[in-house]
Design an enzyme around this catalytic site. Structure first.
Site, PDB file in Angstrom:
ATOM      1  N   SER A  64      10.887 -14.337  42.888  1.00 27.09           N
ATOM      2  CA  SER A  64      10.405 -12.951  42.789  1.00 27.09           C
ATOM      3  C   SER A  64      10.308 -12.290  44.164  1.00 27.09           C
ATOM      4  O   SER A  64       9.357 -11.560  44.463  1.00 27.09           O
ATOM      5  CB  SER A  64       9.051 -12.905  42.073  1.00 27.09           C
ATOM      6  OG  SER A  64       9.159 -13.399  40.757  1.00 27.09           O
ATOM      7  N   GLU A 106      12.587 -22.932  44.690  1.00 23.83           N
ATOM      8  CA  GLU A 106      12.381 -21.889  43.687  1.00 23.83           C
ATOM      9  C   GLU A 106      11.398 -22.398  42.640  1.00 23.83           C
ATOM     10  O   GLU A 106      11.810 -23.006  41.637  1.00 23.83           O
ATOM     11  CB  GLU A 106      13.708 -21.514  43.020  1.00 23.83           C
ATOM     12  CG  GLU A 106      14.701 -20.855  43.944  1.00 23.83           C
ATOM     13  CD  GLU A 106      15.837 -20.201  43.179  1.00 23.83           C
ATOM     14  OE1 GLU A 106      16.023 -18.989  43.328  1.00 23.83           O
ATOM     15  OE2 GLU A 106      16.517 -20.894  42.405  1.00 23.83           O
ATOM     16  N   LYS A 149      23.705 -14.359  38.521  1.00 23.08           N
ATOM     17  CA  LYS A 149      23.573 -14.934  37.174  1.00 23.08           C
ATOM     18  C   LYS A 149      24.676 -14.391  36.255  1.00 23.08           C
ATOM     19  O   LYS A 149      25.819 -14.266  36.676  1.00 23.08           O
ATOM     20  CB  LYS A 149      22.177 -14.691  36.618  1.00 23.08           C
ATOM     21  CG  LYS A 149      21.082 -15.240  37.536  1.00 23.08           C
ATOM     22  CD  LYS A 149      19.730 -15.240  36.883  1.00 23.08           C
ATOM     23  CE  LYS A 149      18.699 -15.801  37.856  1.00 23.08           C
ATOM     24  NZ  LYS A 149      17.361 -15.927  37.238  1.00 23.08           N
TER      25      LYS A 149
END
Length: 265
Positions: free
Chosen positions: A214, A168, A11
């Site tokens: 996660s 996701e 990211k």
């Protein structure tokens, strides 16, 4: 037996110096690690070329977090697939939920980006997933079907072999994400496999489906044990190198055990 795909998207984290330090150490750790694991990293744009210089003589694949569908043009702030290919990028992450939420990316836009990536020999890693509200309304299958069918429209079968899918669920990613139960992930991945076969025919049986949501050192292997899970797309648990090494060692042990069991059966 297909390779297990393991990767991480950084990211908007890690400076160039941090990226180079991390990648250098990861490369040394992964050297002669396991030929059954396909490892990839997706840094921010400013770190792509420095990181590519480090991994170019290794088996680690390099990805970018986004790209435009045009080769060139007056698109200020965008990045061309031609430019990414030029510096050695191999994978293009497309459709991340943050791109959808904050930058209004639609499945129609993703379709154009997927076509552009394939045109230039880049491997699209296509992110899909439902929101918490859609899950609670039992719309997961419908949402995923709409996303896949829109993105895969008019994709040739031979091109589809170059695609990776990352499931996701949007309610399971980010700092406050809820940890998904392996049973639920297995059910959704089975649904995705059926959808891919419906859309692509026999090729749909071989398109890898990664799970990202996660993922950490405690749940990585339970997720990998789920049927139709081809690998893991890991977030913050992979940003710390020691944590990522721990996960990779677990995956290596899992792969070795799986090979032993299959050789005995």
């Amino acid at each position: 037996m297909h390779k297990i795909l393991i990767g991480t998207n950084w990211k908007m984290y890690k400076s160039i110096a941090e990226a180079k330090e991390y990648t250098t150490a990861l490369k040394a750790f992964f050297e002669n690690f396991s030929t059954d694991i396909e490892l990839f990293i997706i840094p921010s744009f400013t770190s792509l070329h420095p990181v590519q210089e480090i991994v170019k003589d290794s088996t680690i694949l390099l990805g970018a977090q986004n790209m435009h569908w045009q080769d060139e043009g007056a698109y200020t702030g965008e990045i061309s697939p031609v430019h990414l290919k030029e510096i050695g990028v191999q994978i293009i992450e497309l459709g991340h939920s943050e791109r959808r939420e904050y930058f209004n990316e639609t499945d129609e836009i993703l379709y154009k980006k997927v076509k552009a990536a394939l045109k230039h020999g880049l491997k699209p890693l296509i992110c899909i997933g439902e929101t918490r509200e859609e899950k609670e309304l039992f719309l997961t299958k419908e949402v995923l079907a709409t996303q896949l069918k829109t993105i895969f429209q008019k994709i040739e079968v031979h091109d589809a072999q170059q695609l990776w899918i990352a499931y996701e669920p949007r309610w399971a990613i980010g700092e406050g994400g809820k940890v998904a139960e392996p049973k639920y992930i297995e059910e959704v991945h089975e649904c995705l496999r059926d959808l891919l076969i419906e859309i692509l025919g026999e090729v749909g049986k071989t398109v890898p489906i990664l799970f990202g949501g996660s993922v950490n050192s405690k749940n990585a292997i339970p997720y990998l044990k789920c049927k139709h899970v081809s690998g893991l797309f890991i977030g913050r648990a992979a940003w710390d190198l020691d944590s990522f090494k721990d996960i990779l060692l677990q995956v290596k042990k899992f792969v070795e055990h799986r090979k032993k069991v299959r050789s005995c059966s």
